[in-house]
Write a protein that holds these residues in place. Structure first.
Motif, PDB file in Angstrom:
ATOM      1  N   ALA A  88       0.825  -1.213   0.000  1.00 57.40           N
ATOM      2  CA  ALA A  88       0.000   0.000   0.000  1.00 57.40           C
ATOM      3  C   ALA A  88       0.857   1.261   0.000  1.00 57.40           C
ATOM      4  N   LYS A  89       1.992   1.242   0.706  1.00 55.00           N
ATOM      5  CA  LYS A  89       2.827   2.436   0.812  1.00 55.00           C
ATOM      6  C   LYS A  89       3.423   2.853  -0.532  1.00 55.00           C
ATOM      7  N   ALA A  90       3.428   1.965  -1.502  1.00 52.88           N
ATOM      8  CA  ALA A  90       4.005   2.270  -2.815  1.00 52.88           C
ATOM      9  C   ALA A  90       2.950   2.575  -3.870  1.00 52.88           C
ATOM     10  N   VAL A 143       3.897   3.491  -7.817  1.00 56.65           N
ATOM     11  CA  VAL A 143       3.649   2.345  -8.697  1.00 56.65           C
ATOM     12  C   VAL A 143       2.602   2.711  -9.746  1.00 56.65           C
ATOM     13  N   MET A 144       1.528   3.346  -9.318  1.00 56.22           N
ATOM     14  CA  MET A 144       0.477   3.736 -10.270  1.00 56.22           C
ATOM     15  C   MET A 144       1.015   4.733 -11.292  1.00 56.22           C
ATOM     16  N   GLU A 145       1.868   5.637 -10.853  1.00 58.79           N
ATOM     17  CA  GLU A 145       2.391   6.659 -11.754  1.00 58.79           C
ATOM     18  C   GLU A 145       3.377   6.086 -12.768  1.00 58.79           C
ATOM     19  N   TYR A 146       4.283   5.239 -12.306  1.00 62.70           N
ATOM     20  CA  TYR A 146       5.383   4.796 -13.170  1.00 62.70           C
ATOM     21  C   TYR A 146       5.161   3.470 -13.881  1.00 62.70           C
ATOM     22  N   MET A 147       4.381   2.568 -13.307  1.00 62.96           N
ATOM     23  CA  MET A 147       4.226   1.250 -13.910  1.00 62.96           C
ATOM     24  C   MET A 147       3.076   1.180 -14.914  1.00 62.96           C
ATOM     25  N   LYS A 148       2.135   2.088 -14.830  1.00 66.57           N
ATOM     26  CA  LYS A 148       1.054   2.167 -15.828  1.00 66.57           C
ATOM     27  C   LYS A 148       0.369   0.820 -16.062  1.00 66.57           C
ATOM     28  N   GLY A 149      -0.061   0.191 -14.985  1.00 64.68           N
ATOM     29  CA  GLY A 149      -0.721  -1.099 -15.113  1.00 64.68           C
ATOM     30  C   GLY A 149      -2.167  -1.039 -14.668  1.00 64.68           C
ATOM     31  N   GLU A 150      -2.737  -2.203 -14.552  1.00 68.40           N
ATOM     32  CA  GLU A 150      -4.129  -2.346 -14.148  1.00 68.40           C
ATOM     33  C   GLU A 150      -4.185  -3.132 -12.843  1.00 68.40           C
ATOM     34  N   ILE A 151      -4.880  -2.598 -11.848  1.00 69.25           N
ATOM     35  CA  ILE A 151      -5.047  -3.315 -10.578  1.00 69.25           C
ATOM     36  C   ILE A 151      -6.050  -4.437 -10.810  1.00 69.25           C
ATOM     37  N   ILE A 152      -5.630  -5.657 -10.513  1.00 73.98           N
ATOM     38  CA  ILE A 152      -6.500  -6.809 -10.728  1.00 73.98           C
ATOM     39  C   ILE A 152      -6.971  -7.431  -9.411  1.00 73.98           C
ATOM     40  N   GLU A 153      -6.383  -6.979  -8.304  1.00 73.65           N
ATOM     41  CA  GLU A 153      -6.797  -7.488  -6.991  1.00 73.65           C
ATOM     42  C   GLU A 153      -6.459  -6.463  -5.922  1.00 73.65           C
ATOM     43  N   GLU A 154      -7.404  -6.201  -5.051  1.00 73.78           N
ATOM     44  CA  GLU A 154      -7.195  -5.313  -3.901  1.00 73.78           C
ATOM     45  C   GLU A 154      -7.239  -6.163  -2.634  1.00 73.78           C
ATOM     46  N   ARG A 155      -6.340  -5.901  -1.722  1.00 75.17           N
ATOM     47  CA  ARG A 155      -6.309  -6.630  -0.456  1.00 75.17           C
ATOM     48  C   ARG A 155      -6.836  -5.729   0.658  1.00 75.17           C
ATOM     49  N   LYS A 156      -7.331  -6.326   1.719  1.00 76.42           N
ATOM     50  CA  LYS A 156      -7.919  -5.567   2.828  1.00 76.42           C
ATOM     51  C   LYS A 156      -6.921  -4.612   3.467  1.00 76.42           C
ATOM     52  N   ASN A 157      -5.655  -4.972   3.481  1.00 79.43           N
ATOM     53  CA  ASN A 157      -4.637  -4.138   4.123  1.00 79.43           C
ATOM     54  C   ASN A 157      -4.145  -2.996   3.224  1.00 79.43           C
ATOM     55  N   ASP A 175      -2.710  -3.425   0.220  1.00 80.92           N
ATOM     56  CA  ASP A 175      -1.829  -3.958  -0.809  1.00 80.92           C
ATOM     57  C   ASP A 175      -2.676  -4.303  -2.037  1.00 80.92           C
ATOM     58  N   PHE A 176      -2.031  -4.431  -3.172  1.00 83.04           N
ATOM     59  CA  PHE A 176      -2.773  -4.740  -4.388  1.00 83.04           C
ATOM     60  C   PHE A 176      -1.889  -5.484  -5.380  1.00 83.04           C
ATOM     61  N   VAL A 177      -2.541  -6.198  -6.265  1.00 87.23           N
ATOM     62  CA  VAL A 177      -1.846  -6.893  -7.343  1.00 87.23           C
ATOM     63  C   VAL A 177      -2.110  -6.111  -8.614  1.00 87.23           C
ATOM     64  N   MET A 178      -1.032  -5.782  -9.301  1.00 85.56           N
ATOM     65  CA  MET A 178      -1.131  -5.018 -10.543  1.00 85.56           C
ATOM     66  C   MET A 178      -0.564  -5.839 -11.682  1.00 85.56           C
ATOM     67  N   GLU A 179      -1.243  -5.771 -12.796  1.00 87.38           N
ATOM     68  CA  GLU A 179      -0.767  -6.417 -14.006  1.00 87.38           C
ATOM     69  C   GLU A 179      -0.247  -5.330 -14.936  1.00 87.38           C
ATOM     70  N   THR A 180       0.974  -5.515 -15.391  1.00 93.69           N
ATOM     71  CA  THR A 180       1.566  -4.556 -16.317  1.00 93.69           C
ATOM     72  C   THR A 180       2.043  -5.300 -17.553  1.00 93.69           C
ATOM     73  N   TYR A 181       2.183  -4.566 -18.619  1.00 93.42           N
ATOM     74  CA  TYR A 181       2.676  -5.141 -19.862  1.00 93.42           C
ATOM     75  C   TYR A 181       3.854  -4.321 -20.329  1.00 93.42           C
ATOM     76  N   GLY A 182       4.774  -4.978 -20.962  1.00 93.85           N
ATOM     77  CA  GLY A 182       5.933  -4.281 -21.476  1.00 93.85           C
ATOM     78  C   GLY A 182       6.990  -5.278 -21.883  1.00 93.85           C
ATOM     79  N   VAL A 183       8.043  -4.770 -22.412  1.00 90.79           N
ATOM     80  CA  VAL A 183       9.156  -5.618 -22.802  1.00 90.79           C
ATOM     81  C   VAL A 183       9.857  -6.080 -21.535  1.00 90.79           C
ATOM     82  N   GLU A 184       9.959  -7.382 -21.358  1.00 92.32           N
ATOM     83  CA  GLU A 184      10.527  -7.924 -20.122  1.00 92.32           C
ATOM     84  C   GLU A 184      11.975  -7.510 -19.912  1.00 92.32           C
ATOM     85  N   VAL A 233       7.601  -3.870  -3.741  1.00 92.17           N
ATOM     86  CA  VAL A 233       6.985  -4.541  -4.888  1.00 92.17           C
ATOM     87  C   VAL A 233       7.603  -5.923  -5.039  1.00 92.17           C
ATOM     88  N   GLU A 234       6.751  -6.926  -5.200  1.00 96.32           N
ATOM     89  CA  GLU A 234       7.199  -8.287  -5.460  1.00 96.32           C
ATOM     90  C   GLU A 234       6.667  -8.718  -6.820  1.00 96.32           C
TER      91      GLU A 234
END
Length: 76
Positions: free
Chosen positions: A4-6, A10-24, A26-35, A51-52
């Motif tokens: 959550a602290k990031a 993360v939203m500004e620089y990673m430009k992804g889509e949040i696919i899961e929100e956690r109660k605390n 934290d969230f899971v984001m899906e991003t696309y790009g050249v690996e 970020v993990e």
């Protein structure tokens, strides 16, 4: 998996889509790009432990290798 602290950077620089929100907040984001994109890799390293990467395995392996290289620089 982003702590959550990031959320703002993360939203500004990673430009992804949040696919899961956690109660605390934290969230899971899906991003696309050249690996192997150097900028994306640098961003991930810059987030530190806030970020993990869950997949793909190739990116996880790259992060592991780079962190080991950095650790080796500072061995006594």
């Amino acid at each position: 998996l982003c702590k959550a602290k990031a959320r703002g950077p993360v939203m500004e620089y990673m430009k992804g889509e949040i696919i899961e929100e956690r109660k605390n907040g934290d969230f899971v984001m899906e991003t696309y790009g050249v690996e192997n994109d150097r900028m994306r890799f640098s961003l991930l390293m810059g987030f530190g432990d806030a970020v993990e990467v869950l997949e793909p395995q190739e990116v996880i392996d790259m992060l592991k290798e780079k962190t080991l290289q950095i650790q080796n620089l500072y061995k006594d």
